[in-house]
Write a protein that holds these residues in place. Structure first.
Motif, PDB file in Angstrom:
ATOM      1  N   ARG A   1      71.366 -10.944 -20.019  1.00 58.13           N
ATOM      2  CA  ARG A   1      70.965  -9.545 -20.002  1.00 58.13           C
ATOM      3  C   ARG A   1      69.865  -9.245 -21.014  1.00 58.13           C
ATOM      4  N   SER A   2      69.493 -10.216 -21.806  1.00 57.42           N
ATOM      5  CA  SER A   2      68.469 -10.005 -22.818  1.00 57.42           C
ATOM      6  C   SER A   2      67.152  -9.555 -22.182  1.00 57.42           C
TER       7      SER A   2
ATOM      8  N   GLU B   1      76.332  -8.971  -9.627  1.00 57.95           N
ATOM      9  CA  GLU B   1      76.335  -7.604 -10.132  1.00 57.95           C
ATOM     10  C   GLU B   1      76.121  -6.604  -8.998  1.00 57.95           C
TER      11      GLU B   1
ATOM     12  N   ARG C   1      77.721 -19.348 -25.608  1.00 61.12           N
ATOM     13  CA  ARG C   1      76.865 -18.544 -24.743  1.00 61.12           C
ATOM     14  C   ARG C   1      77.599 -18.199 -23.449  1.00 61.12           C
ATOM     15  N   THR C   2      77.286 -17.023 -22.885  1.00 61.64           N
ATOM     16  CA  THR C   2      77.922 -16.568 -21.659  1.00 61.64           C
ATOM     17  C   THR C   2      76.875 -15.923 -20.760  1.00 61.64           C
TER      18      THR C   2
ATOM     19  N   ASP D   1      76.495 -12.916 -20.283  1.00 58.40           N
ATOM     20  CA  ASP D   1      75.953 -11.725 -20.925  1.00 58.40           C
ATOM     21  C   ASP D   1      74.614 -11.993 -21.613  1.00 58.40           C
ATOM     22  N   ASP D   2      74.380 -13.262 -22.003  1.00 55.13           N
ATOM     23  CA  ASP D   2      73.115 -13.592 -22.657  1.00 55.13           C
ATOM     24  C   ASP D   2      71.936 -13.465 -21.698  1.00 55.13           C
TER      25      ASP D   2
ATOM     26  N   ARG E   1      70.895 -10.756 -10.413  1.00 58.10           N
ATOM     27  CA  ARG E   1      72.233 -11.338 -10.237  1.00 58.10           C
ATOM     28  C   ARG E   1      72.922 -10.714  -9.030  1.00 58.10           C
TER      29      ARG E   1
END
Length: 230
Positions: free
Chosen positions: A195-196, A226, A189-190, A192-193, A223
């Motif tokens: 972003r779900s 970002e 997991r990172t 990016d998960d 975040r």
């Protein structure tokens, strides 16, 4: 090993939306009781042992990368609360806020699930898990008359007892904004998960009566890295 299980969740089959689904079960060889959020699966489990030693634990250290393996699988350890009355213990509560049923509901993916209606706005649907030393007679359950609770389901235990789940709508506990300076991930997991669009969170703690409270809700992530272009 053969098990007796109850699967339930807050959902609206007509609208086609649900929150997380849960499973509570016991084997036919032991009165120990287990509870999981089905979306998480065996990664995270609440164990209610007959000895009174209860705990949350990760299912396996294999969930983590080698440099992030925790020292122990046990996350939280508890002693069972005193009985409400002889033979009856309030073990835990699962609260689902009115706004949390946002997952598409595909009943073919959730066979045998008992669906609990979502709570009215600004309330939460609460499922209460009771442990009985002796199984109650059919049609009788804790809080049926005094609190207006509704029956969800029952799981027999090997010692003649039973796990009984009931539900009602309760006042919504305010959920504060949460900030994490350090986040650890399961293997694979990172960031990016996060972003779900269907990100969920489960938090837990102790009620004043000693029972365990779990809160399942959706999550919106802001975040700062970002917004800073990182």
């Amino acid at each position: 090993m053969t098990e007796n299980a109850l699967r339930f969740g807050v959902g609206d089959p007509v609208a086609g939306r649900r929150a997380a689904t849960w499973k509570v079960w016991a084997t036919q060889n032991s009165p120990d009781v287990y509870l999981v959020c089905r979306r998480i699966g065996s990664a995270f489990k609440l164990s209610l042992h007959e000895t009174g030693r209860w705990h949350f634990a990760f299912g396996s250290r294999d969930l983590f990368d080698e440099d992030a393996v925790p020292a122990s699988r046990f996350i939280s350890v508890y002693e069972s609360p005193p009985p409400l009355m002889p033979g009856l213990t309030l073990a835990c509560r699962i609260q689902t806020p009115w706004s949390a049923h946002t997952v598409p509901l595909v009943e073919s993916e959730e066979p045998g699930t008992v669906w609990i209606p979502p709570a009215p706005e600004n309330q939460a649907a609460e499922v209460v898990i009771f442990l009985y030393d002796q199984a109650p007679p059919p049609g009788d359950w804790a809080g049926r008359d005094s609190m207006g609770t509704r029956f969800v389901g029952q799981v027999p235990l090997s010692n003649g007892g039973a796990v009984v789940a009931v539900c009602s709508d309760v006042a919504l506990v305010p959920i504060p904004e949460t900030r994490y300076n350090e986040t650890k991930f399961f293997k694979g997991r990172t960031l990016d998960d996060f972003r779900s669009p269907d990100l969920r969170m489960i938090t837990w703690g102790l009620h004043t009566d000693g029972s365990i409270v779990l809160l399942e809700t959706r999550v919106e992530v802001n975040r700062s890295d970002e917004s800073a272009g990182r």
